[in-house]
Scaffold this motif. Structure first.
Motif, mmCIF file in Angstrom:
data_model
loop_
_atom_site.group_PDB
_atom_site.id
_atom_site.type_symbol
_atom_site.label_atom_id
_atom_site.label_comp_id
_atom_site.label_asym_id
_atom_site.label_seq_id
_atom_site.Cartn_x
_atom_site.Cartn_y
_atom_site.Cartn_z
ATOM 1 N N GLY A 415 19.185 43.199 62.059
ATOM 2 C CA GLY A 415 19.034 43.681 63.422
ATOM 3 C C GLY A 415 19.153 45.191 63.521
ATOM 4 N N ARG A 416 18.718 45.894 62.488
ATOM 5 C CA ARG A 416 18.799 47.350 62.482
ATOM 6 C C ARG A 416 17.595 47.910 61.711
ATOM 7 N N PRO A 417 17.159 49.115 62.064
ATOM 8 C CA PRO A 417 16.035 49.713 61.337
ATOM 9 C C PRO A 417 16.444 50.075 59.915
ATOM 10 N N VAL A 418 15.481 50.023 59.016
ATOM 11 C CA VAL A 418 15.722 50.383 57.626
ATOM 12 C C VAL A 418 14.653 51.371 57.176
ATOM 13 N N LEU A 419 14.984 52.184 56.205
ATOM 14 C CA LEU A 419 14.048 53.128 55.605
ATOM 15 C C LEU A 419 13.751 52.674 54.183
ATOM 16 N N ARG A 420 12.491 52.778 53.814
ATOM 17 C CA ARG A 420 12.113 52.474 52.435
ATOM 18 C C ARG A 420 11.552 53.749 51.817
ATOM 19 N N PRO A 421 12.384 54.521 51.112
ATOM 20 C CA PRO A 421 11.917 55.794 50.549
ATOM 21 C C PRO A 421 10.716 55.599 49.642
ATOM 22 N N GLU A 422 9.878 56.621 49.580
ATOM 23 C CA GLU A 422 8.641 56.520 48.819
ATOM 24 C C GLU A 422 8.895 56.271 47.336
ATOM 25 N N GLN A 423 9.891 56.931 46.781
ATOM 26 C CA GLN A 423 10.050 56.888 45.333
ATOM 27 C C GLN A 423 11.497 56.683 44.893
ATOM 28 N N ALA A 424 12.348 56.253 45.806
ATOM 29 C CA ALA A 424 13.781 56.195 45.504
ATOM 30 C C ALA A 424 14.080 55.171 44.421
ATOM 31 N N GLU A 425 14.830 55.583 43.449
ATOM 32 C CA GLU A 425 15.333 54.730 42.380
ATOM 33 C C GLU A 425 16.417 55.519 41.676
ATOM 34 N N GLY A 426 17.149 54.845 40.799
ATOM 35 C CA GLY A 426 18.228 55.531 40.110
ATOM 36 C C GLY A 426 17.762 56.733 39.324
ATOM 37 N N ALA A 427 16.607 56.611 38.666
ATOM 38 C CA ALA A 427 16.108 57.729 37.860
ATOM 39 C C ALA A 427 15.782 58.937 38.734
ATOM 40 N N ILE A 428 15.265 58.708 39.935
ATOM 41 C CA ILE A 428 15.005 59.819 40.857
ATOM 42 C C ILE A 428 16.319 60.492 41.235
ATOM 43 N N GLY A 429 17.340 59.690 41.528
ATOM 44 C CA GLY A 429 18.644 60.254 41.867
ATOM 45 C C GLY A 429 19.199 61.103 40.753
ATOM 46 N N MET A 430 18.967 60.690 39.519
ATOM 47 C CA MET A 430 19.461 61.478 38.389
ATOM 48 C C MET A 430 18.659 62.766 38.216
ATOM 49 N N ALA A 431 17.372 62.743 38.543
ATOM 50 C CA ALA A 431 16.600 63.992 38.517
ATOM 51 C C ALA A 431 17.141 64.966 39.563
ATOM 52 N N ALA A 448 15.335 68.789 49.219
ATOM 53 C CA ALA A 448 14.082 69.329 48.687
ATOM 54 C C ALA A 448 13.268 68.284 47.936
ATOM 55 N N MET A 449 13.941 67.285 47.338
ATOM 56 C CA MET A 449 13.251 66.415 46.387
ATOM 57 C C MET A 449 13.060 64.975 46.840
ATOM 58 N N VAL A 450 13.818 64.496 47.848
ATOM 59 C CA VAL A 450 13.744 63.094 48.257
ATOM 60 C C VAL A 450 12.785 62.933 49.426
ATOM 61 N N ARG A 451 11.865 62.003 49.319
ATOM 62 C CA ARG A 451 10.909 61.690 50.383
ATOM 63 C C ARG A 451 11.319 60.381 51.040
ATOM 64 N N THR A 452 11.745 60.473 52.296
ATOM 65 C CA THR A 452 12.426 59.346 52.938
ATOM 66 C C THR A 452 11.522 58.173 53.279
ATOM 67 N N GLY A 453 10.225 58.380 53.453
ATOM 68 C CA GLY A 453 9.324 57.259 53.684
ATOM 69 C C GLY A 453 9.364 56.735 55.106
ATOM 70 N N ALA A 454 8.748 55.565 55.294
ATOM 71 C CA ALA A 454 8.570 55.000 56.633
ATOM 72 C C ALA A 454 9.757 54.134 57.045
ATOM 73 N N GLN A 455 9.953 54.047 58.362
ATOM 74 C CA GLN A 455 11.013 53.204 58.912
ATOM 75 C C GLN A 455 10.440 51.846 59.291
#
Length: 497
Positions: A415-431, A448-455
């Motif tokens: 019952g709440r909005p969610v975001l699905r980042p374009e490229q989020a994964e553990g390896a991206i977080g480590m970059a 600068a580096m994270v693309r949050t994507g659509a809600q």
């Protein structure tokens, strides 16, 4: 002094998951320039779950060579590595493994966990998680000391999963990070190993590694590792975090009240709190976050791994289409592990079950998708009961987030909005974390580096449809003696609001 990311720089994120090793190369604007992965194999036997440490290295080396084949080596400035939380091994003084890797959900150390919790009760209480589970690293370390003859040798070292790989990368033993050291009993508020507890447990002095904060530069890639991986010699090695924290950074969930739900083989929750969240039930624990914040969360034994087990070889895309058209309200408790449940409740005896009667394979598939969404909702209800802030933005990451219908179902159940980042994964977080070696904060690097994507917005009617079934699911967990009734009462109170 204000630092900015070098525009032409490339940052490497290395990720050791349950099923694969992965390397991504990301520029300072967040564009993924290249990525590659290699499979990992496991050996399971009842409550035991092991992997070969040498395979971690060989798989990452192969993935790195492929990913970096077309990238100018001069652009590569730093790397960071994440691994599965609580996975450990013993090695000799040269870094050669003496044991296999005992994985994050290996549950063999129940007897040792009793000793750990008796000896360290005061410290574990201070740190908020109250007690350690058998799958945590310190009980498993005692199991190795009790059962492995190699543990009696001189110069033996405890290594977390990532420690073994960073040793290979640096050509020497670098410091471990506080994120992986948490489940080994590291005292996060005092930045030290609790010497009295370790001595009381018989952990030899010198066995435990030096520990530094995530984001600390701990070494540089040596010539031998450069030849094996194609990562340039001299590239900065940055202390990483566990896979759940890595995914949280990759999702940009770094503000108070923000949460990231990682749906991989299991479900991992990570959020941000301005204060240490203490859990009388001992299933939620806190990492130290950037800027003095805390990162509460927990790792479930339920998750998407149940899909590969229950539907081997199936066309999951076709099943998803049919499931989305289904009107079934059957729900399956999606337990992956044979060692019971770890979060949002602790029940070593828990087993999977199905409420209702799915009439088709698609309905049975939908029941498992729905079960994961129900477990996820219970995680939030439990965190709210503990006083953790839960109303910030929610991002969905992990392999399960690649299924659009499943994401929509999860939004509807919550019952709440969610975001699905374009490229989020553990390896991206480590970059992103690797980029902090240039002097920027992790928040600025993520911006600068994270693309949050659509809600994805929830459907109010579907939320109303699933809520009564969710409450029945809670009642069944209580009836089986796994979920404390007070948690169910709190969840029902939230649902009524």
């Amino acid at each position: 002094m204000q630092h900015e990311l070098e525009r032409d720089a490339v940052w490497l994120g290395l990720d050791l998951g349950t099923q694969s090793a992965r390397c991504v190369a990301v520029d300072s604007a967040g564009e993924v320039l290249a990525a590659a992965s290699r499979p990992l194999t496991s050996h399971r036997d009842g409550k035991r779950h092991e992997q070969d440490p040498e395979q971690w290295w060989s798989a990452l080396a192969e993935a790195s060579r492929e990913a970096l084949a077309g990238i100018d080596p001069a652009r590569i400035k730093g790397l960071a590595l994440d691994g599965t939380s609580g996975t450990i091994l013993l090695a000799d003084a040269d870094g050669t493994p003496l044991t296999r890797g005992l994985m994050y959900d290996d549950g063999r150390a129940a007897e040792q966990a009793v000793r750990v919790n008796e000896a360290g009760a005061r410290v574990w209480q201070e740190l908020g998680y109250r007690s350690m589970q058998p799958s945590w690293a310190l009980p498993k370390l005692l199991w190795l000391l009790d059962h492995e003859t190699a543990a009696a040798g001189t110069g033996v070292r405890l290594l977390h999963q990532t420690d073994y790989v960073t040793w290979r990368l640096a050509g020497r033993q670098p410091a471990s990070d506080a994120s992986h050291a948490l489940k080994t009993g590291y005292h996060l508020t005092e930045d030290r190993w609790p010497a009295d507890v370790m001595a009381g447990l018989g952990v030899p002095e010198g066995l435990l590694p030096e520990v530094v904060s995530p984001g600390t530069v701990i070494g540089a890639v040596c010539a031998e590792a450069a030849a094996a991986t194609s990562i340039p010699e001299g590239t900065a090695i940055v202390a990483g975090m566990t896979d759940g924290c890595a995914a949280q950074i990759g999702a940009g969930a770094l503000t108070p009240g923000a949460w990231n739900s990682v749906l991989g083989t299991t479900l991992v929750f990570k959020g941000v709190s301005p204060h240490l969240v203490r859990d009388p039930g001992g299933v939620v624990y806190c990492h130290r976050g950037p800027g003095g914040s805390w990162l509460p969360g927990g790792a479930s034994s339920s998750g998407a791994g149940v899909i590969s087990r229950e539907f081997p070889g199936a066309d999951l895309a076709e099943l998803t289409v049919l499931a989305a058209e289904s009107d079934s309200d059957a729900v399956a408790y999606p337990l992956v592990s044979t060692g019971g449940e770890r979060f949002p409740f602790r029940a070593p005896e828990a087993t999977g079950f199905v409420l209702g009667e799915p009439a088709t394979e698609a309905e049975r598939f939908h029941a498992h998708l729905l079960g994961v969404a129900f477990v996820e909702r219970l995680c939030f209800d439990y965190l709210d009961l503990l006083g953790a802030p839960v109303d910030g933005p929610l991002t969905l990451t992990g392999g399960g987030a690649k299924n659009p219908y499943w994401c929509r179902l999860r939004a509807d159940v919550l019952g709440r909005p969610v975001l699905r980042p374009e490229q989020a994964e553990g390896a991206i977080g480590m970059a992103v974390l690797a980029a902090t070696s240039s002097g920027v904060s992790v928040q600025d690097a993520a911006a600068a580096m994270v693309r949050t994507g659509a809600q994805i917005a929830p459907d109010a009617a579907r939320h109303r449809r699933w809520t009564p079934r969710y409450l029945e699911f809670l009642d069944e967990l209580v009836r089986r003696g796994w979920l404390d009734e007070s948690v169910a009462v709190h969840a029902k109170g939230r649902a009524a609001r």
